[in-house]
Design an enzyme around this catalytic site. Structure first.
Site, PDB file in Angstrom:
ATOM      1  NE  ARG A  58      -2.341  -0.898   3.880  1.00 46.45           N
ATOM      2  CZ  ARG A  58      -1.989   0.184   4.458  1.00 46.45           C
ATOM      3  NH1 ARG A  58      -2.235   1.414   3.952  1.00 46.45           N
ATOM      4  NH2 ARG A  58      -1.500  -0.065   5.653  1.00 46.45           N
ATOM      5  CE  LYS A  81      -6.485  -4.053   4.067  1.00 46.10           C
ATOM      6  NZ  LYS A  81      -7.107  -4.692   5.417  1.00 46.10           N
ATOM      7  CG  HIS A 123      -7.941  -4.412   9.911  1.00 47.87           C
ATOM      8  ND1 HIS A 123      -6.636  -4.011  10.244  1.00 47.87           N
ATOM      9  CD2 HIS A 123      -7.926  -5.269   8.801  1.00 47.87           C
ATOM     10  CE1 HIS A 123      -5.808  -4.497   8.968  1.00 47.87           C
ATOM     11  NE2 HIS A 123      -6.361  -5.348   8.197  1.00 47.87           N
ATOM     12  CB  SER A 145       1.709  -7.159   9.982  1.00 51.83           C
ATOM     13  OG  SER A 145       2.787  -7.844   9.131  1.00 51.83           O
ATOM     14  CE  LYS A 185      -5.486 -10.219  11.059  1.00 50.34           C
ATOM     15  NZ  LYS A 185      -5.928  -9.058  10.455  1.00 50.34           N
ATOM     16  CB  THR A 186      -3.079 -15.194   9.231  1.00 52.34           C
ATOM     17  OG1 THR A 186      -3.552 -13.781   8.669  1.00 52.34           O
ATOM     18  CG2 THR A 186      -3.521 -16.347   8.025  1.00 52.34           C
ATOM     19  CG  ASP A 196      -8.096  -8.042   6.358  1.00 54.43           C
ATOM     20  OD1 ASP A 196      -7.296  -8.158   7.339  1.00 54.43           O
ATOM     21  OD2 ASP A 196      -8.225  -7.225   5.463  1.00 54.43           O
ATOM     22  NE  ARG A 236      -0.443  -8.867   1.666  1.00 52.13           N
ATOM     23  CZ  ARG A 236      -1.267  -8.524   2.667  1.00 52.13           C
ATOM     24  NH1 ARG A 236      -2.280  -9.309   2.909  1.00 52.13           N
ATOM     25  NH2 ARG A 236      -0.633  -7.724   3.645  1.00 52.13           N
TER      26      ARG A 236
END
Length: 537
Positions: free
Chosen positions: A62, A203, A222, A240, A244-245, A259, A325
């Site tokens: 981003r 986003k 989020h 990050s 979390k994932t 997400d 990604r």
């Protein structure tokens, strides 16, 4: 000859956005046809077992400094202006929009009509207009697909025009570079240019939902969300590197989404219809469900290394970027919910990878502490060892997603507090970082211990366990947890010299307090008092 899928564009709103005299218009193409377009237009390459591999060029992530919101009377007083929401005038937007649409004249464009929001009561019809076929496939993966019947009556409430090959002129347009992401809430239009990174599309719509949902008493979040075998919904917040994932992708639980979610009057619902996972060094043993998506038709692999002859990918190769990604439809995850909805959360997990070695591995938060830590959004970043720097640096991102929050964080924190009261939701802070010392001295907390703590919290096994209040942050630490040694729960006891821990704890507490100063004027005394002790504790 015009494409047979083209509709009369004036009827469907393209003319309204200045898009006239276009060449071919590809309307909501299915995945197989988009594959054909992507390959014949040389936008991507077919890899072994079916994913499309693409390159995003200079921008592999981003462009946070290039995001703008149009400053106009209807929204001026509601936007959280500053580092994450740069203002731009209506005149500058209109001039840029005009030049952008002229750039697109006589070109092919792809259109995807879809939705954001799985709950029909809060669903937002969106239209994604792109120059690239693979960006159209990205939108098809990431948003909620419209049925053929819904397409007949689809009227977009927000439109994205994405033109990577068009660049702004900073001196003329008031942008910070040739790249721009501009949201116009008055015109319900988003312009993206100068970047091929597809995450900007996702986003930008998330930012729109973060503006619209609080007006409907829905908390936009989020976070990832899943449902246990007992039917209890859980939310996982974390920046990050916090896990979390990994921690939310549990095969024994039903995945709602990974997400973006809303918490409304009927419970939690996914904003999206797909997942956008980080792939670098992805392990088939640690994350088998996500790994399997890199071997299937329909997945987009961004900036992943590809052998030109065998067409096999190398997920360990970071030549182009660490931020490789994968974009895939959520149905690729076997245990994913088909409705994208769940009940009101019984448990919320705030994840933090504390590289200072201070925070306890698990702590129960009061309502006010939950609001404080939600506004703070803390983790720590470890500097790259290739430069010989080993000191951790704090990272604070309000609401665990400040770049996507158009309104002041307290607006979202107040909604969180109300919903915690209404649904008696328990919030836990879990540190997946270091213990026994800071990064470079201590050890990272065992993933097996972290999983045991998460599972105990989700299953309600800690609800009746007594707690001790640690002195620096006022956190309520369980005295024991199944599967975790008691001494692990008390970080001070894991340091060789407890006095060194005290020094480090005061240092981190001061960092929290300094960061929170920007929010202090708009938060209640109760929330401010829920922060750490910065005096002698």
């Amino acid at each position: 000859m015009k494409d047979t899928t083209q509709r009369e564009h004036s009827r469907y709103g393209l003319e309204h956005h200045g898009l006239t005299n276009l060449n071919e218009i590809f309307w909501t193409l299915p995945t197989a046809i988009l594959y054909e377009k992507i390959i014949t237009r040389h936008e991507g390459r077919l890899s072994h077992l079916g994913p499309i591999v693409v390159r995003t060029g200079h921008h592999t992530g981003r462009s946070a400094n290039d995001k703008f919101v149009v400053q106009e009377p209807s929204t001026r007083d509601e936007i959280w202006w500053g580092e994450n929401n740069h203002p731009i005038s209506e005149e500058q937007f209109d001039a840029l929009h005009l030049r952008m649409t002229r750039h697109l004249q006589t070109q092919d464009i792809f259109v995807q009509d879809c939705f954001a929001g799985a709950d029909p009561n809060h669903r937002l019809p969106v239209r994604i207009i792109t120059q690239y076929g693979w960006h159209s496939l990205f939108a098809r993966n990431m948003f909620i697909q419209a049925t053929p019947e819904e397409l007949q009556y689809h009227v977009p409430e927000f439109t994205v025009i994405d033109a990577p090959r068009f660049h702004a002129s900073p001196s003329l347009d008031g942008t910070n570079s040739e790249t721009f992401i501009i949201l116009n809430f008055k015109k319900k239009l988003i312009l993206i240019g100068g970047t091929s990174y597809a995450g900007e599309i996702k986003k930008s719509i998330f930012t729109v939902m973060n503006y619209l949902m609080p007006k409907k008493d829905v908390l936009p979040m989020h976070c990832s969300a899943n449902i246990g075998p007992n039917g209890r919904t859980a939310l996982f917040f974390g920046l990050s590197g916090t896990g979390k994932t990994t921690l939310s992708a549990d095969a024994s639980r039903t995945l709602i989404g990974d997400d973006e979610h809303g918490w409304g009057d009927r419970g939690v619902f996914n904003f999206e219809g797909g997942c956008y996972a980080k792939l670098i060094r992805l392990s088939p043993e640690a994350e088998p469900e996500i790994y399997s998506t890199t071997r299937r038709f329909g997945t987009i692999l961004e900036n992943v290394a590809l052998d030109a002859r065998s067409r096999r990918v190398d997920l360990d190769d970071d030549t182009l970027t660490e931020n490789t990604r994968g974009s895939y439809h959520i149905s690729a995850i076997p245990n994913a919910s088909r409705t994208g909805m769940g009940g009101h959360p019984a448990t919320i997990i705030f994840l933090s990878a504390d590289a200072f070695g201070v925070l306890p591995p698990i702590a129960r938060l009061t309502r006010e502490q939950a609001m404080y830590h939600f506004i703070s959004g803390y983790t720590a970043r470890v500097a790259g060892t290739e430069q010989g720097v080993t000191q951790p640096a704090p990272v604070f991102s309000a609401c665990y997603g400040a770049p996507f929050m158009p309104m002041h964080p307290m607006r979202y924190a107040e909604l969180l507090g109300r919903k915690l009261d209404e649904h008696k939701t328990q919030v836990w802070l879990i540190n997946t970082g270091w213990s026994g010392g800071p990064y470079g001295v201590g050890q990272r907390i065992s993933i097996s211990h972290t999983r045991a703590m998460v599972n105990a919290a989700l299953d309600g096994k800690l609800d009746e366990v007594p707690t001790e209040t640690e002195p620096f942050f006022g956190l309520h630490v369980p005295v024991h947890c199944p599967g975790v040694p008691n001494e692990v729960l008390r970080p001070r006891s894991t340091w060789p010299n407890p006095a060194d821990y005290d020094t480090q704890a005061r240092k981190l507490a001061a960092m929290f307090a300094e960061n929170f100063q920007q929010f202090a004027g708009q938060t209640s005394p109760e929330v401010r008092k829920a922060g750490p002790c910065v005096e002698e504790c």
